[in-house]
Design a protein around this motif. Structure first.
Motif, PDB file in Angstrom:
ATOM      1  N   ARG A  95       0.804  -1.222   0.000  1.00 40.47           N
ATOM      2  CA  ARG A  95       0.000   0.000   0.000  1.00 40.47           C
ATOM      3  C   ARG A  95       0.837   1.272   0.000  1.00 40.47           C
ATOM      4  N   THR A  96       2.027   1.215   0.618  1.00 46.77           N
ATOM      5  CA  THR A  96       2.785   2.444   0.821  1.00 46.77           C
ATOM      6  C   THR A  96       4.042   2.561  -0.035  1.00 46.77           C
ATOM      7  N   GLY A  97       4.585   1.443  -0.484  1.00 47.30           N
ATOM      8  CA  GLY A  97       5.851   1.471  -1.199  1.00 47.30           C
ATOM      9  C   GLY A  97       7.042   1.629  -0.272  1.00 47.30           C
ATOM     10  N   ALA A  98       6.810   1.676   1.042  1.00 50.39           N
ATOM     11  CA  ALA A  98       7.892   1.804   2.019  1.00 50.39           C
ATOM     12  C   ALA A  98       8.622   0.468   2.155  1.00 50.39           C
ATOM     13  N   SER A  99       9.822   0.527   2.698  1.00 51.18           N
ATOM     14  CA  SER A  99      10.537  -0.693   3.075  1.00 51.18           C
ATOM     15  C   SER A  99       9.952  -1.146   4.398  1.00 51.18           C
ATOM     16  N   VAL A 100       9.369  -2.345   4.417  1.00 48.95           N
ATOM     17  CA  VAL A 100       8.684  -2.837   5.604  1.00 48.95           C
ATOM     18  C   VAL A 100       9.219  -4.219   5.938  1.00 48.95           C
ATOM     19  N   ALA A 101       9.530  -4.442   7.211  1.00 48.80           N
ATOM     20  CA  ALA A 101      10.009  -5.747   7.659  1.00 48.80           C
ATOM     21  C   ALA A 101       9.501  -6.012   9.073  1.00 48.80           C
ATOM     22  N   VAL A 102       9.304  -7.301   9.366  1.00 49.24           N
ATOM     23  CA  VAL A 102       8.941  -7.717  10.713  1.00 49.24           C
ATOM     24  C   VAL A 102      10.208  -7.716  11.564  1.00 49.24           C
ATOM     25  N   GLU A 103      10.060  -7.348  12.829  1.00 46.73           N
ATOM     26  CA  GLU A 103      11.216  -7.305  13.728  1.00 46.73           C
ATOM     27  C   GLU A 103      11.960  -8.636  13.753  1.00 46.73           C
ATOM     28  N   PRO A 104      13.240  -8.638  13.977  1.00 47.52           N
ATOM     29  CA  PRO A 104      14.119  -7.510  14.183  1.00 47.52           C
ATOM     30  C   PRO A 104      14.433  -6.800  12.866  1.00 47.52           C
ATOM     31  N   TRP A 105      14.587  -5.485  12.926  1.00 42.11           N
ATOM     32  CA  TRP A 105      14.857  -4.681  11.738  1.00 42.11           C
ATOM     33  C   TRP A 105      16.178  -5.140  11.121  1.00 42.11           C
ATOM     34  N   PRO A 106      16.180  -5.491   9.821  1.00 41.36           N
ATOM     35  CA  PRO A 106      17.363  -6.106   9.218  1.00 41.36           C
ATOM     36  C   PRO A 106      18.443  -5.147   8.714  1.00 41.36           C
ATOM     37  N   LEU A 107      18.185  -3.840   8.732  1.00 44.95           N
ATOM     38  CA  LEU A 107      19.146  -2.888   8.177  1.00 44.95           C
ATOM     39  C   LEU A 107      19.905  -2.155   9.292  1.00 44.95           C
ATOM     40  N   ASN A 108      21.062  -1.586   8.958  1.00 45.94           N
ATOM     41  CA  ASN A 108      21.851  -0.830   9.938  1.00 45.94           C
ATOM     42  C   ASN A 108      21.169   0.465  10.343  1.00 45.94           C
ATOM     43  N   THR A 109      20.565   1.169   9.376  1.00 49.65           N
ATOM     44  CA  THR A 109      19.855   2.409   9.670  1.00 49.65           C
ATOM     45  C   THR A 109      18.493   2.048  10.256  1.00 49.65           C
ATOM     46  N   PRO A 110      18.135   2.601  11.420  1.00 56.49           N
ATOM     47  CA  PRO A 110      16.842   2.264  12.018  1.00 56.49           C
ATOM     48  C   PRO A 110      15.669   2.656  11.111  1.00 56.49           C
ATOM     49  N   ALA A 111      14.573   1.947  11.266  1.00 59.61           N
ATOM     50  CA  ALA A 111      13.352   2.281  10.530  1.00 59.61           C
ATOM     51  C   ALA A 111      12.837   3.646  10.979  1.00 59.61           C
ATOM     52  N   ASP A 112      12.158   4.355  10.059  1.00 61.71           N
ATOM     53  CA  ASP A 112      11.562   5.649  10.395  1.00 61.71           C
ATOM     54  C   ASP A 112      10.523   5.505  11.496  1.00 61.71           C
ATOM     55  N   VAL A 113       9.714   4.430  11.398  1.00 63.17           N
ATOM     56  CA  VAL A 113       8.658   4.205  12.391  1.00 63.17           C
ATOM     57  C   VAL A 113       8.593   2.728  12.753  1.00 63.17           C
ATOM     58  N   ARG A 114       7.975   2.501  13.905  1.00 60.07           N
ATOM     59  CA  ARG A 114       7.758   1.148  14.394  1.00 60.07           C
ATOM     60  C   ARG A 114       6.256   0.982  14.648  1.00 60.07           C
ATOM     61  N   LEU A 115       5.690  -0.104  14.135  1.00 61.03           N
ATOM     62  CA  LEU A 115       4.270  -0.418  14.337  1.00 61.03           C
ATOM     63  C   LEU A 115       4.142  -1.518  15.377  1.00 61.03           C
ATOM     64  N   ASP A 116       3.330  -1.253  16.394  1.00 60.96           N
ATOM     65  CA  ASP A 116       3.065  -2.224  17.453  1.00 60.96           C
ATOM     66  C   ASP A 116       1.555  -2.467  17.472  1.00 60.96           C
ATOM     67  N   VAL A 117       1.124  -3.701  17.181  1.00 57.58           N
ATOM     68  CA  VAL A 117      -0.302  -4.051  17.152  1.00 57.58           C
ATOM     69  C   VAL A 117      -0.600  -4.982  18.317  1.00 57.58           C
ATOM     70  N   ARG A 118      -1.629  -4.635  19.080  1.00 59.17           N
ATOM     71  CA  ARG A 118      -2.078  -5.458  20.205  1.00 59.17           C
ATOM     72  C   ARG A 118      -3.544  -5.807  19.987  1.00 59.17           C
ATOM     73  N   VAL A 119      -3.780  -7.070  19.752  1.00 51.59           N
ATOM     74  CA  VAL A 119      -5.123  -7.550  19.422  1.00 51.59           C
ATOM     75  C   VAL A 119      -5.866  -7.925  20.700  1.00 51.59           C
ATOM     76  N   ASP A 120      -7.114  -7.440  20.812  1.00 53.33           N
ATOM     77  CA  ASP A 120      -7.995  -7.804  21.923  1.00 53.33           C
ATOM     78  C   ASP A 120      -8.838  -9.026  21.559  1.00 53.33           C
ATOM     79  N   GLN A 121      -9.407  -9.012  20.342  1.00 54.12           N
ATOM     80  CA  GLN A 121     -10.307 -10.075  19.882  1.00 54.12           C
ATOM     81  C   GLN A 121      -9.939 -10.475  18.465  1.00 54.12           C
ATOM     82  N   SER A 122      -9.937 -11.788  18.201  1.00 51.97           N
ATOM     83  CA  SER A 122      -9.682 -12.292  16.851  1.00 51.97           C
ATOM     84  C   SER A 122     -10.327 -13.669  16.726  1.00 51.97           C
ATOM     85  N   TYR A 123     -11.568 -13.686  16.217  1.00 48.95           N
ATOM     86  CA  TYR A 123     -12.273 -14.967  16.085  1.00 48.95           C
ATOM     87  C   TYR A 123     -13.496 -14.812  15.184  1.00 48.95           C
ATOM     88  N   ALA A 124     -13.946 -15.955  14.658  1.00 51.21           N
ATOM     89  CA  ALA A 124     -15.174 -15.993  13.868  1.00 51.21           C
ATOM     90  C   ALA A 124     -16.352 -16.085  14.846  1.00 51.21           C
TER      91      ALA A 124
END
Length: 185
Positions: A95-124
């Motif tokens: 969607r963004t064209g940004a460089s996106v990776a799941v932790e741990p960040w694989p590059l020497n330069t830190p990512a611009d932002v960090r996304l932290d998702v905490r799910v309360d509910q996930s079910y059918a």
């Protein structure tokens, strides 16, 4: 009699060691529209935090009276937290064209932002909807963007009863979550 018991114990041990032939379902990333106003060029996705029932390998659905039950002979193909994290990273990258990776960040330069998702509910749910709710936080270790925490409540239809439809509904919900995250940034 002793030989019979030994044979039964051996058969039980072999059965316990044999691999399960349960159906396994992927948590997939779904394509979405491109978001052009993103200020960040790189995003680190932290491992999604899940409630205990949603972090298990069994796919759960709501039954009568609100109880959650494991779907018969159906499991996630990957660890659910990792699978959701990867799907979000892929959705954000598409969607963004940004460089996106799941932790741990694989590059020497830190990512611009960090996304932290905490799910309360996930079910059918028993009413034919898949519920994915919780909160996400955007942090910026270098102070490049505004930091914030935002709640999300996503409902997607579950087309048919069963694990395959629940897996598709979760993928659709994660696509919507990646859209909401991208628009918020």
């Amino acid at each position: 009699m002793k030989k019979f018991l030994s044979a039964v114990c051996l058969l039980s041990a072999l059965t316990a060691c044999a691999g399960s032939n349960d159906a396994r379902y992927l948590i997939s990333a779904m394509p979405g529209e491109r978001i052009a106003n993103l200020q960040s060029r790189s995003i680190e996705v932290r491992l999604v935090s899940l409630p205990t029932y949603a972090s298990a390998s069994e796919i759960v659905s709501e039954g009568e009276g609100g109880a959650l039950f494991a779907e018969d002979a159906a499991q996630w193909a990957d660890d659910p937290a990792r699978g959701m994290s990867v799907a979000l990273a892929r959705g954000l990258s598409d969607r963004t064209g940004a460089s996106v990776a799941v932790e741990p960040w694989p590059l020497n330069t830190p990512a611009d932002v960090r996304l932290d998702v905490r799910v309360d509910q996930s079910y059918a749910r028993a009413d034919g909807m898949f519920e994915l709710s919780g909160q996400f936080a955007i942090s910026s270790p270098e102070g490049r963007v505004r930091e914030f925490v935002k709640r999300f409540e996503i409902e997607t239809p579950v087309e048919d009863p069963g694990a395959a439809s629940a897996a598709r509904a979760l993928s659709t919900a994660l696509a919507e979550l990646s859209r909401q995250v991208a628009l918020s940034m």
